[in-house]
Design an enzyme around this catalytic site. Structure first.
Site, PDB file in Angstrom:
ATOM      1  N   GLU A  57       0.855  -1.193   0.000  1.00 42.53           N
ATOM      2  CA  GLU A  57       0.000   0.000   0.000  1.00 42.53           C
ATOM      3  C   GLU A  57       0.885   1.235   0.000  1.00 42.53           C
ATOM      4  O   GLU A  57       1.754   1.389   0.859  1.00 42.53           O
ATOM      5  CB  GLU A  57      -0.952   0.043   1.196  1.00 42.53           C
ATOM      6  N   GLU A  82       4.568   5.205   3.827  1.00 40.70           N
ATOM      7  CA  GLU A  82       4.022   6.527   4.142  1.00 40.70           C
ATOM      8  C   GLU A  82       5.178   7.407   4.622  1.00 40.70           C
ATOM      9  O   GLU A  82       6.052   6.937   5.356  1.00 40.70           O
ATOM     10  CB  GLU A  82       2.946   6.408   5.232  1.00 40.70           C
ATOM     11  N   ASP A 109      10.172   7.560   0.783  1.00 42.62           N
ATOM     12  CA  ASP A 109       9.626   7.822  -0.537  1.00 42.62           C
ATOM     13  C   ASP A 109       9.317   6.522  -1.268  1.00 42.62           C
ATOM     14  O   ASP A 109      10.168   5.629  -1.374  1.00 42.62           O
ATOM     15  CB  ASP A 109      10.639   8.644  -1.339  1.00 42.62           C
ATOM     16  N   ASP A 132      -2.578  12.072  -3.454  1.00 44.67           N
ATOM     17  CA  ASP A 132      -2.698  13.530  -3.531  1.00 44.67           C
ATOM     18  C   ASP A 132      -3.046  13.932  -4.972  1.00 44.67           C
ATOM     19  O   ASP A 132      -2.307  13.608  -5.902  1.00 44.67           O
ATOM     20  CB  ASP A 132      -1.379  14.176  -3.115  1.00 44.67           C
ATOM     21  N   LYS A 136      -4.088  21.828  -8.929  1.00 49.11           N
ATOM     22  CA  LYS A 136      -3.683  22.912  -9.830  1.00 49.11           C
ATOM     23  C   LYS A 136      -2.939  22.327 -11.031  1.00 49.11           C
ATOM     24  O   LYS A 136      -2.059  21.490 -10.879  1.00 49.11           O
ATOM     25  CB  LYS A 136      -2.789  23.912  -9.091  1.00 49.11           C
ATOM     26  N   ASP A 168     -11.048  10.507  -5.531  1.00 55.62           N
ATOM     27  CA  ASP A 168     -12.303  11.255  -5.532  1.00 55.62           C
ATOM     28  C   ASP A 168     -12.188  12.527  -6.375  1.00 55.62           C
ATOM     29  O   ASP A 168     -12.988  13.436  -6.239  1.00 55.62           O
ATOM     30  CB  ASP A 168     -12.769  11.572  -4.109  1.00 55.62           C
ATOM     31  N   THR A 203     -14.337   4.637   4.259  1.00 56.74           N
ATOM     32  CA  THR A 203     -13.908   5.404   5.423  1.00 56.74           C
ATOM     33  C   THR A 203     -15.010   6.393   5.810  1.00 56.74           C
ATOM     34  O   THR A 203     -15.937   6.666   5.027  1.00 56.74           O
ATOM     35  CB  THR A 203     -12.624   6.184   5.120  1.00 56.74           C
ATOM     36  N   LYS A 204     -14.900   6.950   7.009  1.00 54.92           N
ATOM     37  CA  LYS A 204     -15.868   7.962   7.445  1.00 54.92           C
ATOM     38  C   LYS A 204     -15.844   9.165   6.501  1.00 54.92           C
ATOM     39  O   LYS A 204     -16.882   9.712   6.132  1.00 54.92           O
ATOM     40  CB  LYS A 204     -15.538   8.411   8.871  1.00 54.92           C
ATOM     41  N   GLU A 206     -14.982   9.220   3.309  1.00 60.58           N
ATOM     42  CA  GLU A 206     -15.591   8.866   2.033  1.00 60.58           C
ATOM     43  C   GLU A 206     -17.107   8.772   2.144  1.00 60.58           C
ATOM     44  O   GLU A 206     -17.837   9.248   1.267  1.00 60.58           O
ATOM     45  CB  GLU A 206     -15.014   7.543   1.531  1.00 60.58           C
TER      46      GLU A 206
END
Length: 224
Positions: A57, A82, A109, A132, A136, A168, A203-204, A206
């Site tokens: 993950e 992470e 990374d 992420d 922009k 999303d 998830t909460k 989402e």
């Protein structure tokens, strides 16, 4: 004198607040469940102490989804990457609270970990949930899902292994679809976007977004 070119990072190392509980969890549990970055290939079966399907993950955030998936699928091993310390501490708290033994963490990374630590043709699955979006346009080059990254990822996957990306942001979903569909080693498991697979819990955050009418797009491709 030539200045070395700095690689584009797909993340910003934000100075998020680490709670006392997260700090204690990192001090107590990171030596047990964490793997230090090293430019040496891992023996994943040795890392987890058993032969089992290995799921990577990338960017697990605060670890809510990672812990739930690992708890629901104890026959699989999960390696989470992470960079942010609060998220690492939060997942360690969940690991301890749930008594999980099938999760390991690398705080580094993801590209460098894939390049140097993950053996070729070793992964049974890859999760990239809500990376992420860099909304922009001038920052789109920082988005994680790009052709070179996907080629590297596919080289680490076994034949038949899956990569599951969820976002999303609709325009990012479109870009991800284009990149994955163009990868010669990957094939879509469905005609277009996939229904949310059962292994990815809501998830909460989402759930709240869905109630407000926000879209979520899942993409599931397999290594061919």
């Amino acid at each position: 004198m030539n200045t070395p070119r700095r690689a584009i990072r797909s993340y910003v190392l934000r100075q998020g607040r680490v709670t006392d509980a997260q700090r204690r969890a990192s001090a107590e549990w990171l030596p047990r469940f964490g793997l230090a970055y090293s430019p040496e290939t891992l023996d994943l079966d040795r890392v987890f102490g058993r032969p089992a399907p290995k799921i990577l993950e990338i960017g697990f955030g605060m670890g809510e989804t990672t812990a739930r998936i690992a708890g629901n699928h104890p026959a699989n091993d999960y390696l989470g990457i992470e960079v942010h310390a609060p998220g690492v501490g939060s997942l360690l708290l969940r690991i301890a609270a749930l008594g999980l033994s099938n999760v390991r963490i690398i705080q580094h990374d993801a590209v460098e970990v894939l390049e140097t630590m993950i053996p070729p043709v070793s992964l049974d699955g890859v999760h990239v949930f809500f990376p992420d979006p860099w909304p922009k346009k001038r920052h789109h080059k920082r988005r994680l899902i790009q052709p070179p990254f996907v080629a590297l990822l596919a080289s680490r996957m076994k034949r038949g292994a899956y990569v599951h990306v969820a976002t999303d942001w609709e325009d990012y979903a479109q870009q991800i679809m284009e990149v994955l569909a163009a990868a010669p080693l990957l094939a879509n498991t469905t005609d277009g976007y996939a229904p949310r697979p059962g292994h990815r819990p809501l998830t909460k955050f989402e759930n709240r977004g869905l109630k407000l009418g926000h879209g979520v797009w899942d993409l599931v491709f397999r290594r061919v």
